[in-house]
Design an enzyme around this catalytic site. Structure first.
Site, PDB file in Angstrom:
ATOM      1  N   GLY A  26     -22.089 -15.488  10.493  1.00 27.75           N
ATOM      2  CA  GLY A  26     -22.031 -16.902  10.138  1.00 27.75           C
ATOM      3  C   GLY A  26     -21.041 -17.655  11.000  1.00 27.75           C
ATOM      4  O   GLY A  26     -20.877 -17.361  12.186  1.00 27.75           O
ATOM      5  N   HIS A 110      -9.868 -13.288   5.646  1.00 26.39           N
ATOM      6  CA  HIS A 110      -9.285 -13.947   4.480  1.00 26.39           C
ATOM      7  C   HIS A 110      -8.972 -12.854   3.472  1.00 26.39           C
ATOM      8  O   HIS A 110      -9.749 -11.906   3.311  1.00 26.39           O
ATOM      9  CB  HIS A 110     -10.265 -14.975   3.906  1.00 26.39           C
ATOM     10  CG  HIS A 110      -9.785 -15.687   2.668  1.00 26.39           C
ATOM     11  ND1 HIS A 110      -8.485 -16.108   2.507  1.00 26.39           N
ATOM     12  CD2 HIS A 110     -10.430 -16.039   1.522  1.00 26.39           C
ATOM     13  CE1 HIS A 110      -8.363 -16.717   1.323  1.00 26.39           C
ATOM     14  NE2 HIS A 110      -9.531 -16.670   0.715  1.00 26.39           N
ATOM     15  N   GLY A 136     -15.206 -21.372  13.015  1.00 29.80           N
ATOM     16  CA  GLY A 136     -15.771 -20.485  14.017  1.00 29.80           C
ATOM     17  C   GLY A 136     -16.136 -21.163  15.326  1.00 29.80           C
ATOM     18  O   GLY A 136     -15.890 -20.617  16.405  1.00 29.80           O
ATOM     19  N   GLU A 197      -6.526 -25.649  -0.152  1.00 33.36           N
ATOM     20  CA  GLU A 197      -7.887 -26.138  -0.401  1.00 33.36           C
ATOM     21  C   GLU A 197      -7.966 -26.972  -1.674  1.00 33.36           C
ATOM     22  O   GLU A 197      -8.584 -28.038  -1.703  1.00 33.36           O
ATOM     23  CB  GLU A 197      -8.839 -24.952  -0.513  1.00 33.36           C
ATOM     24  CG  GLU A 197      -9.074 -24.207   0.781  1.00 33.36           C
ATOM     25  CD  GLU A 197      -9.779 -22.881   0.582  1.00 33.36           C
ATOM     26  OE1 GLU A 197     -10.165 -22.257   1.590  1.00 33.36           O
ATOM     27  OE2 GLU A 197      -9.957 -22.450  -0.576  1.00 33.36           O
ATOM     28  N   GLU A 233     -11.465 -44.716   7.769  1.00 30.43           N
ATOM     29  CA  GLU A 233     -10.226 -44.763   8.547  1.00 30.43           C
ATOM     30  C   GLU A 233      -9.314 -43.570   8.286  1.00 30.43           C
ATOM     31  O   GLU A 233      -8.348 -43.353   9.025  1.00 30.43           O
ATOM     32  CB  GLU A 233      -9.494 -46.076   8.282  1.00 30.43           C
ATOM     33  CG  GLU A 233     -10.215 -47.286   8.864  1.00 30.43           C
ATOM     34  CD  GLU A 233      -9.357 -48.541   8.888  1.00 30.43           C
ATOM     35  OE1 GLU A 233      -8.111 -48.409   8.809  1.00 30.43           O
ATOM     36  OE2 GLU A 233      -9.920 -49.635   8.992  1.00 30.43           O
TER      37      GLU A 233
END
Length: 331
Positions: A26, A110, A136, A197, A233
């Site tokens: 992937g 990870h 990637g 995240e 923006e």
């Protein structure tokens, strides 16, 4: 301060005569496979052999030998697990673990499955991480132009006594040694990655964007103007952060923008916000979030689908879709 490694600290000959099996072609997988091959490493790819599987088609077209995960485990000296977090455990237990060669190594980009003990390798297996700090396509593009993306390196198990040497050689072959490879731990990488995240990169920024858009709409401003000011923006500002940090952003914007930001920003992101961040971090550290997410996925992801649908239905998405047609360059 953690140690930083560069190309001079790594020996590519450590990988000589070894086969690296990339499990999952992937976003990260294609970059790892191509960069390692271009660095002279013998690479095979594990993907589901299905003409409807775009990753299988891409790997085949790129000239890689594509095998199933079991065959990749049997033949590989280094098994690189680059499939999504949610499917790593079943793939490992069904196909990889029963077929690992003695003395082989497992590599991750990870730490989720190792840190939360979803995957628990045999104590005789080297387990390490090379985690590029970029998607990637960037890892591949930077390597191809002679550069590299910074990486993290971590050792979970050093069964052979050579895990760090192997990891650094892998990082060099990937191109990370050209920029720098920072030492960390599986715990630190996993918990900080999830925290970033959830609180800033994905969750926090998206919630802030939606809230700002909604406040302007409630006050009677045009949705198109609200979109430009709040969503569009934002990229300009993030690019300034990316290039030179907070100081460069403040230097680059007007004095009015800088003063307004410095005085109002702390009123928006308050101690209450930080307390919510601390609570999110605690849920990550305790494993509560990992348990919740894996259970949600295993149950079919119904709540996840509802949340995703609600996000897609937000008015800012409809407005943005229209306005982005005016800006073909952003594609």
């Amino acid at each position: 301060m953690s140690k930083m490694f560069y190309d001079a600290d790594a020996d590519l000959s450590v990988l000589s005569g070894k086969t690296v099996s990339i499990v999952g072609y992937g976003s990260q997988g294609h970059a790892h496979a191509m960069n390692l091959r271009d660095s002279g490493v013998n690479v095979i790819v594990a993907e589901l052999k299905d003409p409807n599987n775009k990753n299988y088609v891409a790997a085949t077209e790129a000239g890689f030998e594509v095998v199933d995960a079991a065959e990749a485990a049997k033949r590989g000296d280094i098994i690189v697990i680059l499939v999504p977090d949610t499917v790593q455990k079943p793939i490992y237990e069904k196909f990889i673990q029963p077929n690992l060669k003695p003395g082989s190594a497992l590599m991750f980009a990870h730490g989720f499955n190792i840190h939360f003990k979803c995957i628990q390798p045999d104590a005789k297996t080297d387990v390490f991480m090379i985690a590029p700090k970029g998607p990637g396509h960037l890892v591949r593009d930077e390597y191809a132009r002679g550069g590299g993306v910074p990486c993290l390196v971590a050792i979970h198990q050093d069964a052979t006594g050579n895990a760090m040497q192997i990891a650094l050689a892998y990082g060099k072959a990937l191109g990370g040694g050209r920029a720098g490879i920072l030492e960390t731990t599986f715990k630190e990488e996993t918990e900080t990655d999830l925290f970033g995240e959830q609180t800033v990169l994905c969750g926090g920024s998206a919630a802030l964007i939606k809230a700002g858009f909604e406040v302007l709409i409630e006050a009677g401003y045009q949705p198109e103007i609200a979109y430009f000011e709040i969503m569009h923006e934002l990229k300009l500002i993030v690019d300034l952060y990316y290039r030179g940090g907070l100081a460069f952003m403040n230097y680059s914007v007007s004095d009015t923008a800088e003063y307004g930001g410095l005085t109002v920003g702390p009123k928006i992101v308050t101690e209450e916000t930080k307390n919510a961040m601390r609570a999110a971090l605690q849920r990550i550290q305790s494993g509560e979030f990992a348990k919740e997410w894996l259970a949600e996925y295993a149950a079919g992801g119904e709540n996840f689908k509802k949340l995703r649908a609600a996000d897609a239905a937000h008015p800012i998405e409809e407005v943005g879709a229209r306005l982005r047609k005016m800006m073909p360059w952003i594609k």
